[in-house]
Write a protein that holds these residues in place. Structure first.
Motif: not given
Lengths: 254, 254, 254, 254, 254, 254, 254, 254
Positions: B120-122, B175-176, B195-198
């Motif tokens: 995925g993208l960070v 993930v952000i 709705d992704k981990p921050v």
């Protein structure tokens, strides 16, 4: 109020030894009502239809009742904040028309019902449901001081569309009170959306590292949005009072 | 690494007195490289292509240089954080391919260049311009650990449309990392949108009641949005590292 | 500003696929100028003659200069706060008419000189001489936003007659900014004397248990006088901005 | 949910004045259910089988019950945290299948029972017995969000062999939640042993200089082990939620 | 030392007006050396071979030099802590045998070289490389007070195997000094492994929420392992001194 | 001083429109000298031979010099505190008799040399050598205000006999100023020995958990000995001033 | 304890695949008793007659009772701290010989009554009467661990002669526990009088700026007397345990 | 009191082996009354008619009663502070003339009624009605110590004319105790008006950012008015005691 002092002062005016402007200046500073345990600052609020305000917390029921009784003799409006049901019972004995706002814990006596036709809108916004008691204190205060007040509750930043869906209301207001606990980010977000003064009220809602409202307080003091000023934690009254002072500036006749 | 210890261990495996699984288990715990003033934890990072990481702050230039030299013997990637220009000069002597990120104060040596095709993208987001140095530390860390990284800078809540105008990028990320100082409200707002981990990083950007990042830290810990976890003030490295651990879970082959 | 986006939007209005009100609503949120390291929030300030404001602290001289240059292309007023002499030198290169207030560390470019005939008075009051830099930041901010501003400095409560001797000035103002360090009691005393909104600015002036302004901040948040709201420690800009938003409500034409 | 708004939106899609993608985008932001005292953010959780979550603390029993009732109409799973026995009694009236976890003070309604066959393991670890209530809140949250959850309680660092004796379990997990009070050192020790993301939850367990969890919070924020991020004191829910977001990334189908 | 006072006292003993025990008791309390700006507490350290100790921080170079000169007249060992190179230069003028420990910033003059044959081992352990200066101060202090001292540096909990690999050393010591910054978890882990007294020294190593050592201090005060007591942040001297007092109890002859 | 205002007032007295008592009362409040950046409170100190006092910190050298010059026109004594050498150089230009106390950083001009024959003794006590600068500020302040002052330095509780050996001096004083940093226990010990008022001054001497004087401040505020009151950290001036006000009560003629 | 694990281990020793020393080493780390909600660390205390210790606070009565029951099966001494009367009632059911110290809130079961003939004296000193509960916890802990313990209560520094009148007792002790609240100065004064290790216990006794023991804690951490180390606020157990570890070093046979 | 010790001492005086001055000196330090749980410091208060003082908080009713009984045997005045109604009931059993001040929670026994004819006035001032309990504690303390005491309540700075209307009373006092909560600004304002020592008592009256009196405490410590010293939060007794020590200096005969 010390009628003897006033009598003497007016006597001097009458006999010409004191001119009118000076008498007014003296009256600005002189009068207070001395109950021994309390010195009621009666002169400030007489002006412009502001109510008398009593902060009930830390006073005995009996003390509040005595202060209220003396104040009501002036036929002015009365606001009591941080009032328990017990205080309300005591005040209702003295003044049956007293109204109690259970959530906001305010007692209001409206002897003078002002028309609220002109002047801007005071909008009270909360981040969550648990912030409502503080918001009600603010709304009641601004209301009894003669302002048009509307409420917009539970629009915190976790679900931003709830706020964005009410942009029109935000843009309509002259002054906005933002009441929020936990991280208190709502004040910054609202402050960034409008070009009107925002009064932010941190609340003690939260747990752990909210430190009873310190987190929200710091958030609001550090707001990256301009135009946000802050009052004490849970100080709905102070926010309502400041908003009323600000909103009065919008009245054309003043 | 204590080669004598390893030689003995392998000897036992060879002669059959130690079976392979047990040998692996022992290797998990055994090795470190003892420089006297530092015991290099060499075994953890060997696995999976993670770089060696050295925290330069509080160490002398000479100490960092010696640690770096020893680590580079393992032909692994190397990351040095909180590195001054002076440290960089010393490291470049040892390893001319070392790259310096001036804003993020990181030194990177890439001996193994991993393809970054899957996973995925960070996404690294900042509230303001002054938060960029911390964000760069995060971005470089996640990058050298083999992640696809993008930056979205200066989208703080005072001008919410800057964030709302980049919703697609937010929705794309796995993930952000949200980097913000002052009141740090951006973490809650982003957390409420995705709705992704921050991973939230408070920065020491601000003044007065920001208390060198405490305000932002408390804001983020009290985030009313779910899915937000927090690292230390100005800890871009920690956020990048956590994000990399999380993002690795998206790789199909692992 | 992203001219392509605006061009498309206007194209839709022209061809009738977007009606005017909707276009306006979209413009409210859309535009910002992307410099990579900064996203200039250009749309808010365009309205009503408010200046563009840049907070220089934490940005490099080069970054401030680039932001200033882009902003000045809009032919609007510009205000830069927390600006060092070095920043001023860089800005003067771009815009020779830029004025520097050394005490307040502000840079102002006045492209539009508004008449300041109507509207109330913003009064800036300090407790001591050492509070003047913060007060100047407030005064310059309110001034460039088109307000009539007066200063009343060094009237702290240790010598109360200095304040009481200036009661007329206090009563004349529409909104009062009280700037004070050490124990910050001046805000309460002023708040108790007037019936206009008071914006209190705690300063970091003091030593020991002043804790860089915390003492004054707490004093002001706990003010027993109603109508006092507070901004961050040393945040003269914020006070000036809030005061300007409030004072604008006194203008009859708006 | 404001059905009128949705009806209109769908009408537009039907008549072709709104295309499908745009309708989806609008739905992302539009819907919430307005109860006056609460605006239920109904759209986010509908996706992917996440439950509705209500934070009961600070709300009246009646408010929670009303919110729960409305939410259950959507036939989604429901999770209520910080719920007293009294709240549970009220909810059971509405929904007899509601389950109460006394230690964790959670109420769960499972209308959709997801299979939990794929995806990684969420492991919940505590330092001591007194940390179990917070751990249970985390475990229940991650569980109802469709994760495989295991518990490893009372393995604090004072008796390190209790932790070392469970290394296999630690190595198996995809994400580990470490719940600890007092000095909170467990998070660092676990973080140093694994190469998976660790969510640390400080608890208010302790006395004296634990300052209701501040000591553990600071310990965890300063963890010398990489890959540890932190949530608010006693915030089991937040940790469970973050862990679920992270663990979902391990599911192959997503 | 006030020789006149002692002369008189001894005179009384000689003439029999003061008996010997009483004279001893008076000497316990009486003597100090008055330099005007300092009253040197000369009697305590004379006993048992403890060195004189001077805390240089906050004193001028000249003051330290004068105090050192006077103390060295007693032919006792001397320890100066928190000493800059400049102080060392001044002391070396007076006493060429003075040794400077650059890392620990201590100056030691050994006039009496005690044999260190009996008594237990004082072990000084650090979490990281940056903690070494404080550890050196502790090691030098315990050493000059006549103890066998060993060092075990950089064995923090992020790589637990470094500590576990040195269990024998830990079990050998009579008293262990644990020096650690950041989250300071090492004290708890060591305390849980041994059954000897542990003196924990938090250091100011770290950043952000380490708050210059507060995080480590709180961690250590809240240690879940029994037998850990704590000294001030960076107080290597205090730890070394306490350890020496404790370790002396192991000497058979005393 | 605003001579115009005084001229008018005296004119009224002369013409009989203002009686003498009222004129005196007005003079109590009226006068101050307005320099723009400072309003010199000139009336208070004129009485009873107290000096004018200027707090130099936070003011520019030029501002201090201008204030000093104006004050010296009144031919009164002058005290400047927190004065750098640079300030002293500027003041000496104006008034060559100005004396500089380098340790206490005070500048004193003695135009009126009072006899100090009657009245009690002000005793200034310090815990250590590093507390002397603050003690000197106190001693100089009390001295120039016409008090008999003695010093007793470096008698902290670590060597109690140094204090017990000076009991007579303690018993002789009318008021005792105790100046101590680190743990500040000296104030309690002295307070427990005497029956005279004790003014305690915490100093910022110390490190680590002394938190720049907070530890000593809290110690002193919580003193278990009665009769101890406290001033701000490092506030030698305030202690000297309070002691002078107290000690003046011992003068028989007043 | 996991008997299966031990059985296997012993089997290996028997069959010669594990030698005795290694078996001992493994036993050091292996055993704990798993009750699910608690993992009893049974191996440490078995050695040397130390009691099992249970911290009751934060555990339910039932949990404590179950842990106590399991521990008593080992026929070792048992100590329960922070135990309410209710806990005591439950424990007495299981073990009728259990003794309750009401002030110290400790429960003790003495299955092995050690002779306490050799070894030094542990002296427990308090500043005031209100500190006695914490002191009793310390005294009981040290006592059940086999030490000679004496008490010296209410000798705070406000009446120093109470302490000075007991110098002989202070000089006799091998280790001194100083328990004090409010300003906690007693630890410094005692530390300055003796040359034995002092364990200081701050208590939460006090009000206002004692901040529930923070003032005393800081005082003790900043003690100007050497040889003082500190445990958590109100941590009588910790002080007693540390003192016991120290005092054991005085036993000749060990 | 240890009569045996005194008997011996007096015997020595009688037989000439101890001269009178020395005996007095010894008596200054020797006597205290040992109740086991308390060591009554009986010698200090005997002098000059000061009462015995017992701080009841944190002691059991039984302990207070026993201490009171022993103290009353000396026929001196007795003051018990922080006394509940229950304590009063127990004391009245012992001494029926005991008087209870409900607001101030003090118990007073006046065995010696001093004339209060000479000496200055102690004035006790409060900011609000809720501060009265603390003020009463101060007033009762100063009163029983033989001072003329007057009260001036509810003259906070929100209505400054209430204070200005009582200037004569302020100018009459020898020492002023200012009791105030919330922002505590009253101390600075009073301190700026008078030239007598001011003892400031912060109270815990307030909410939110008053932090139980910290705000008022900091305000008072940072007072810009000279001559203000501060006691602990809510410490009315300490203020009354300090004021009495100061006011005694005004008595001509002493």
């Amino acid at each position: 109020m010390d009628t003897q002092a006033i009598k003497e002062l007016l006597g001097k005016v009458k006999e010409g030894s004191l001119d009118v402007d000076e008498a007014i200046a003296q009256l600005r500073w002189l009068p207070y009502d001395d109950l021994g345990f309390a010195k009621i600052d009666s002169h400030r609020n007489i002006r412009r239809g502001f109510p008398e305000v009593v902060f009930a917390q830390g006073k005995t029921v009996d003390q509040v009742a005595k202060i209220a009784q003396r104040m009501l003799e002036s036929n002015n409006n009365l606001l009591i904040t941080r009032a328990s049901q017990e205080v309300y019972d005591a005040v209702r004995e003295i003044e049956p028309t007293a109204e109690y706002n259970e959530l906001g814990r305010t007692i209001a006596v409206r002897k003078i019902r002002r028309e609220v036709t002109d002047g801007g809108l005071v909008l009270v916004v909360t981040g969550g449901t648990a912030d409502i008691p503080v918001a009600e204190e603010a709304a009641v205060t601004a209301g009894i001081m003669g302002n048009r007040v509307e409420r917009l509750y539970d629009v915190g930043v976790a679900g931003l569309h709830r706020l964005l869906g009410n942009k029109d209301k935000l843009f309509e207001a002259s002054v906005i009170i933002v009441v929020a606990g936990m991280e208190g980010a709502l004040a910054s977000v609202v402050g960034g959306m409008v070009d009107k003064p925002v009064i932010a009220v941190p609340t003690s809602v939260g747990y752990g590292a909210s430190f009873n409202g310190i987190a929200a307080l710091l958030t609001m003091l550090n707001s990256c949005a301009s135009g946000v000023s802050v009052v004490n934690i849970d100080n709905g009254f102070g926010a309502g009072y400041s908003a009323a002072l600000i909103n009065r500036l919008t009245r054309k006749e003043e």
